[in-house]
Design an enzyme around this catalytic site. Structure first.
Site, short mmCIF file in Angstrom:
data_model
loop_
_atom_site.label_atom_id
_atom_site.label_comp_id
_atom_site.label_asym_id
_atom_site.label_seq_id
_atom_site.Cartn_x
_atom_site.Cartn_y
_atom_site.Cartn_z
N ASP A 49 17.30 46.54 60.38
CA ASP A 49 17.91 47.66 59.64
C ASP A 49 18.07 48.94 60.49
O ASP A 49 19.29 49.36 60.44
CB ASP A 49 16.90 48.09 58.52
N VAL B 227 19.01 48.57 63.85
CA VAL B 227 20.31 48.57 64.38
C VAL B 227 21.58 48.81 63.66
O VAL B 227 22.54 49.65 64.19
CB VAL B 227 20.49 47.08 64.85
N LEU C 123 33.63 31.84 26.64
CA LEU C 123 33.09 30.54 26.69
C LEU C 123 32.45 30.13 25.46
O LEU C 123 31.85 31.02 24.74
CB LEU C 123 32.13 30.19 27.84
N GLU D 229 27.15 26.18 37.23
CA GLU D 229 26.95 27.50 37.92
C GLU D 229 25.99 28.17 37.22
O GLU D 229 26.04 27.98 35.69
CB GLU D 229 28.30 28.27 38.02
N LYS E 16 24.75 31.14 35.04
CA LYS E 16 25.31 32.07 34.10
C LYS E 16 24.36 33.40 34.21
O LYS E 16 23.47 33.72 33.79
CB LYS E 16 25.17 31.54 32.45
N ASP F 147 23.68 37.26 33.90
CA ASP F 147 23.64 38.01 33.02
C ASP F 147 24.03 39.58 33.57
O ASP F 147 23.18 40.22 33.93
CB ASP F 147 22.18 37.95 32.38
N TYR G 118 33.29 33.35 40.64
CA TYR G 118 33.34 32.21 40.27
C TYR G 118 34.57 31.60 39.84
O TYR G 118 35.04 30.37 39.43
CB TYR G 118 32.43 31.92 39.27
N LYS H 28 23.15 27.90 26.82
CA LYS H 28 22.25 28.93 26.58
C LYS H 28 20.75 28.94 26.65
O LYS H 28 20.51 28.05 25.73
CB LYS H 28 22.61 29.89 25.36
N CYS I 95 -2.84 66.40 28.52
CA CYS I 95 -2.70 65.49 29.84
C CYS I 95 -3.93 64.85 30.01
O CYS I 95 -5.02 65.55 30.04
CB CYS I 95 -2.26 66.48 30.94
N CYS J 144 -5.25 66.76 33.77
CA CYS J 144 -5.53 68.16 33.88
C CYS J 144 -6.01 68.71 32.48
O CYS J 144 -6.27 69.78 32.57
CB CYS J 144 -4.50 68.94 34.53
N CYS K 103 3.67 66.83 30.96
CA CYS K 103 2.75 67.74 31.53
C CYS K 103 3.55 68.63 32.34
O CYS K 103 4.17 68.11 33.26
CB CYS K 103 1.53 67.17 32.33
N CYS L 157 -1.13 70.32 38.28
CA CYS L 157 -1.82 69.02 37.64
C CYS L 157 -2.04 68.17 38.95
O CYS L 157 -1.02 67.85 39.73
CB CYS L 157 -0.75 68.28 36.74
#
Length: 671
Positions: free
Chosen positions: A34, A36, A84, A113, A115, A117, A222, A310, A404, A407, A422, A427
């Site tokens: 990272d 670099v 689909l 493939e 699916k 979400d 896709y 599904k 809280c 505290c 709070c 706190c």
């Protein structure tokens, strides 16, 4: 450097960084550390800042956002995005295969493939350049979200080949990004997203592109609207061709030659879905051969050559044994259900976030309730519902906490927030993070006080609140690990210097809910003094231009706390400046300048001032400098080699000045 070497260096770095980004975000195979990438990126930022006219269209610096959109234009899909047909069992999948074979007269191969979400998007490239991105919408008309999609690092701004095509896919939020985002929203007292799909959709529909840029979205592509420009003749070959252009496709896609192989793929990923870094809700099955796809054609809504299997939801029943509350750095207290351990989505679960008190009340969750749980995004255990028929007869509604747990300060439920909070600034649970925020660059800017040093200070009792920083002694600092005499003196010098900061830094540093750096500056421009603002009513604060109800309510509630005024007393005693040192609202009233109350856009290369210097001078004269041209822009200052912003200004009939006109106006203005 002369102009030519600088241009060559910018091109060289841009090409290298885009390659590194492709390896990291598209191929998931980073080739450098990272640091670099970060070093080269910073060099590019410095070169582009000094020579903005040399920045390239595909520069990675253009992905950070910063444009405030006025709204989303409609985007017409010349070739519709179809839905689909769903199938939910092996029998339905076999029936789909039989219908396909009956039509074409022989067995076929399928591309399977995952699916994803997320949110369906369509990306248009012309001669390899990304020119438009849109949501699916109703399939025929979506929304133009190009600027937000430009912030998604897995979407190339320039393809590896100068092809023109419209490619389609899914923009999604990785599971860990979803988890982090919801944690941040809980801490801020905001509603959490139900699942990664909603989070991705919400991110892409932000009018502030900086928000989308921070959400760490990604894509898998896709499909192509029109396959004519491609060499590929099958779906599987198309995925490989898209990959060769630098577009990100899912490596888990598989070519299957029978429906049994398809079912084996489905079963495999039903088991493996919890291992993936992104959420899937099924498998998409497509006839592989493009000629057969054309022969099978479409119904009104869906292709006959594809189906979406599904997955059934993964749920389990368990019992809520207790509800625990924890407090975050912003004071929000968050409830967690402690449950009888149960296995769901591949892991044993015994705790589930309940998010906030409203969530508990909405679902009426009680101790000893039997509940159905699932994993949101396959990662966060959530309570779906209570099984009321299994509720004990002596069950009582859950009683929310009023104080809280750390505290014992009284909790508040601020207007428009779903969280209990709070607001005691002392706190202990909030102090360490509060200290880090207070010393940060945009707040009091105290060098040398990193999180580890501050944690040691707090744990040793050297500081309990931010005011204690101003009473530290050298001998106390020398008790900390790795702090020697020179470091201690540097820290004390930085602390002393911060006393002279303009008061908006102090207000931002106090970490008041909803009050960012910009709001703090607006407030101090008006009230001029911290004490004056602390005594203002909510109505007075709300009367300020651009200050909304959430900020006004938060400030009024914050300054009602007696402990806040004790903290201010300590800071004032330490000699911390409470006055605004910039140009105040009253001073602006006497300003005579053509920039006053005008919205200005600077574009092209400026020679008399740097862009930042020009921005500060214009703002000191009551002007507002923005980064994009719109109908609300009053003046565009066009330096050398001004580009698309100048063109847009001319098309909108906006007043255009050259740099000398700006310089003359600045010199003639009075304040």
């Amino acid at each position: 450097m002369t102009e030519v070497p600088i241009a060559e260096r910018i091109k060289q770095i841009t090409t290298q960084l885009n390659q590194y980004a492709y390896e990291y975000y598209v191929k998931d195979q980073p080739t450098v550390e990272d640091h670099v990438y970060d070093r080269l990126y910073q060099e590019l930022v410095e070169l582009e800042t000094a020579h903005p006219e040399l920045a390239l269209e595909d520069s990675p610096t253009k992905r950070v956002g910063g444009i405030i959109l006025e709204g989303f234009e409609k985007a017409v899909h010349e070739i519709p995005l179809y839905s689909l047909n769903d199938v939910f069992s092996k029998e339905e999948l076999i029936s789909f295969d039989q219908r396909v074979q009956k039509t074409v007269g022989h067995p076929v191969s399928y591309t399977c493939e995952l699916k994803i979400d997320g949110l369906s998007v369509s990306l248009r490239y012309e001669n390899g350049k990304f020119v438009r991105g849109a949501t699916r919408g109703d399939g025929s008309i979506g929304e133009n979200i190009t600027e937000n999609l430009k912030t998604v690092k897995s979407i190339p701004l320039q393809l590896r080949e100068p092809v023109s095509l419209e490619v389609r896919g899914e923009c999604y939020m990785p599971k860990m990004s979803f988890l982090k985002l919801n944690q941040e929203r809980e801490e801020a007292g905001l509603d959490v997203f139900t699942n990664p799909r909603n989070a991705a959709a919400g991110s892409l529909r932000q009018l502030d592109t900086r928000i989308a840029a921070k959400r760490n979205l990604s894509t898998y592509l896709y499909a192509v609207a029109d396959v004519a420009p491609l060499e590929a003749e099958t779906q599987f070959e198309m995925l490989q061709e898209l990959d060769s252009y630098g577009l990100r496709t899912n490596p888990e896609s598989r070519l299957c030659h029978t429906i049994e192989e398809v079912w084996a793929f489905i079963e495999e990923f039903h088991e493996r879905r919890s291992e993936l870094s992104y959420e899937i809700d099924g498998v998409v099955v497509k006839v592989n051969d493009f000629h057969l796809q054309e022969e099978l054609a479409y119904t009104v809504k869906a292709p006959r050559w594809a189906a979406a299997y599904k997955f059934p939801p993964e749920e389990a029943q368990t019992v809520v044994e207790d509800i625990e509350w924890t407090i975050g750095r912003t004071g929000v207290i968050t409830p967690t259900a402690v449950m009888t351990p149960v296995r769901v989505a591949g892991t044993t679960v015994s705790r589930a976030s309940l998010h906030n008190s409203d969530y508990i009340e909405m679902k009426d969750i009680r101790i000893n309730d039997t509940v159905i749980i699932y994993k949101a995004g396959d990662i966060i255990p959530e309570v779906a519902q209570v099984i009321l028929e299994k509720r004990p007869t002596d069950s009582q509604s859950y009683e929310m906490p009023t104080h809280c747990p750390i505290c014992d300060s009284e909790l508040v439920h601020l207007d428009e927030e779903v969280a209990l909070r709070c607001i005691n600034p002392k706190c202990p649970a909030q102090m360490k993070e509060g200290l880090s925020h207070f010393v940060s660059r945009n707040a009091m800017n105290i060098d040398g006080l990193g999180p580890r040093v501050l944690e040691q200070m707090y744990d040793k009792g050297l500081v309990q609140d931010v005011a204690d920083l101003y009473f530290l002694k050298e001998e106390e600092l020398l008790t900390l690990d790795k702090i020697k005499e020179k470091s201690a003196n540097n820290i004390l010098t930085a602390i002393a210097a911060s006393k002279g900061n303009s008061a908006e830094r102090l207000i931002f540093g106090l970490g008041i809910r909803h009050v960012g750096a910009k709001a703090a500056k607006i407030l101090m421009e008006h009230f001029e003094n911290v004490r004056a603002m602390s005594q203002a009513t909510e109505e007075e604060i709300l009367s300020l231009h651009t200050i909304g109800g959430a900020i006004a309510n938060s400030l009024a509630t914050y300054f009602e706390n007696e402990e806040v005024h004790e903290l201010l007393d300590e800071l004032e005693k330490a000699g911390v400046n409470f006055n605004y040192l910039g140009v105040t609202t009253r001073q602006l009233e006497s300003v005579e300048s053509p920039f006053k109350d005008q919205t200005i856009v600077l574009t092209g290369k400026l020679t008399t001032y740097s862009r930042q210097e020009a921005k500060e001078k214009i703002e000191s004269l009551g002007g507002k400098v923005t980064g994009s041209v719109s109908k609300k822009t009053d003046i565009v200052v066009a330096g050398e080699d001004a580009g698309s912003k100048l063109t847009k200004a001319e098309s909108l009939g906006i007043t255009v000045w050259d740099e000398q006109q700006m310089v003359d106006a600045l010199e003639q203005s009075k304040n």
